[in-house]
Design a protein around this motif. Structure first.
Motif, short mmCIF file in Angstrom:
data_model
loop_
_atom_site.label_atom_id
_atom_site.label_comp_id
_atom_site.label_asym_id
_atom_site.label_seq_id
_atom_site.Cartn_x
_atom_site.Cartn_y
_atom_site.Cartn_z
N GLY A 1 16.20 44.52 60.13
CA GLY A 1 14.93 44.72 59.38
C GLY A 1 15.24 44.28 57.81
O GLY A 1 16.65 44.07 57.64
N SER A 2 14.16 44.59 56.92
CA SER A 2 14.45 44.28 55.50
C SER A 2 14.94 45.10 54.85
O SER A 2 14.70 46.22 54.93
CB SER A 2 13.25 43.63 54.98
N ILE A 3 15.57 44.71 53.62
CA ILE A 3 16.06 46.04 52.78
C ILE A 3 15.38 45.36 51.40
O ILE A 3 15.73 44.19 51.01
CB ILE A 3 17.50 45.94 52.54
N THR A 4 14.67 46.44 50.76
CA THR A 4 14.02 46.35 49.41
C THR A 4 14.81 47.26 48.66
O THR A 4 14.40 48.33 48.96
CB THR A 4 12.63 46.23 49.68
N SER A 5 15.21 46.70 47.50
CA SER A 5 15.88 47.79 46.33
C SER A 5 16.19 47.26 45.10
O SER A 5 16.40 45.79 45.07
CB SER A 5 17.27 48.12 47.33
N ASP A 6 16.30 47.87 44.39
CA ASP A 6 16.64 47.57 42.70
C ASP A 6 18.01 47.12 42.86
O ASP A 6 18.39 45.91 42.26
CB ASP A 6 16.81 48.68 41.81
N TYR A 7 18.92 47.89 43.57
CA TYR A 7 20.28 47.52 43.62
C TYR A 7 20.78 47.64 44.87
O TYR A 7 20.55 48.66 45.58
CB TYR A 7 20.93 48.58 42.67
N ALA B 1 22.38 33.36 55.34
CA ALA B 1 21.70 32.17 55.89
C ALA B 1 21.14 31.49 54.87
O ALA B 1 21.13 30.04 54.63
CB ALA B 1 20.79 32.51 56.89
N LYS B 2 20.27 32.01 53.77
CA LYS B 2 19.69 31.74 52.64
C LYS B 2 19.61 32.17 51.49
O LYS B 2 19.57 33.53 51.72
CB LYS B 2 18.31 31.17 53.23
N THR C 1 20.23 41.91 59.67
CA THR C 1 19.35 40.83 60.45
C THR C 1 18.00 41.08 59.89
O THR C 1 17.23 41.92 60.39
CB THR C 1 19.32 41.01 61.92
N GLY C 2 17.65 40.30 59.02
CA GLY C 2 16.53 40.31 58.12
C GLY C 2 16.67 40.03 56.64
O GLY C 2 17.80 39.72 56.39
N ASP C 3 15.60 40.17 55.63
CA ASP C 3 15.77 39.73 54.53
C ASP C 3 16.36 40.81 53.67
O ASP C 3 16.05 42.00 53.94
CB ASP C 3 14.31 39.49 54.01
N ASN D 1 21.69 37.61 58.18
CA ASN D 1 20.91 36.61 58.87
C ASN D 1 19.44 36.71 58.42
O ASN D 1 18.70 37.15 59.03
CB ASN D 1 21.06 36.85 60.42
N GLY D 2 19.43 36.10 57.20
CA GLY D 2 17.76 36.20 56.92
C GLY D 2 17.96 35.57 55.46
O GLY D 2 19.17 35.05 55.05
N THR D 3 17.07 35.99 54.55
CA THR D 3 17.10 35.23 53.30
C THR D 3 17.11 36.36 52.31
O THR D 3 16.89 37.47 52.51
CB THR D 3 15.64 34.60 53.02
N VAL D 4 18.42 36.10 51.08
CA VAL D 4 18.47 37.09 50.19
C VAL D 4 17.54 36.42 48.96
O VAL D 4 17.90 35.48 48.48
CB VAL D 4 19.98 37.03 49.87
N PHE D 5 16.64 37.51 48.61
CA PHE D 5 15.76 37.30 47.39
C PHE D 5 16.50 38.11 46.23
O PHE D 5 16.38 39.22 46.45
CB PHE D 5 14.21 37.46 47.74
N TYR D 6 16.69 37.56 44.87
CA TYR D 6 17.41 38.10 44.15
C TYR D 6 17.11 37.86 42.63
O TYR D 6 16.61 36.51 42.49
CB TYR D 6 19.00 38.04 44.19
N ARG D 7 17.25 38.52 41.67
CA ARG D 7 17.23 38.14 40.12
C ARG D 7 18.65 37.87 39.86
O ARG D 7 18.94 36.90 39.05
CB ARG D 7 16.61 39.14 39.30
#
Length: 120
Positions: free
Chosen positions: A67-73, A115-116, A81-83, A98-104
């Motif tokens: 699943g996805s992980i959404t967090s400040d840190y 993966a990305k 397996t997810g973003d 196995n997914g995309t890492v969206f980061y600042r």
């Protein structure tokens, strides 16, 4: 405010913390099916089949998230397996995403697999 570790009808887990800093620890022999939400920090050594939303997430070497992980840190030692979506993301040498890492801000150790990557 929900009680600590209360279950919602859709089987999502709500981890509730008061004003004091607290860390919810999911041990290696624990599997959770459903989403996890907290305003605090969580440390995962077991498996979560669902999305995670927390202020701080530490995924240990034995930790697995589908699943996805959404967090400040976010610190990742295990596999996702997810973003991963975070302000500050640290991928340790044993991390596998196995997914995309969206980061600042991102830190990646030699050996980490992703993966990305995408800056936000």
């Amino acid at each position: 405010m929900p009680k600590p570790f209360s279950m919602l009808p859709d089987k999502s887990l709500i981890v509730s913390v008061d004003s004091e800093p607290a860390v919810a620890v999911f041990s290696q022999n624990l599997t959770i099916i459903g989403s996890v939400f907290t305003t605090g920090a969580i440390h995962i050594e077991g498996q979560i089949d669902g999305d995670i939303n927390a202020q701080t997430v530490v995924l240990g070497e034995t930790g697995r998230v589908k699943g996805s992980i959404t967090s400040d840190y976010v610190i990742v030692n295990g596999s996702v397996t997810g973003d991963v979506i975070g302000e500050n993301v640290q991928l340790q040498a044993s991390a596998s995403i196995n997914g995309t890492v969206f980061y600042r801000k991102v830190g990646i150790r030699i050996g980490a697999s992703v993966a990305k990557l995408r800056r936000i």
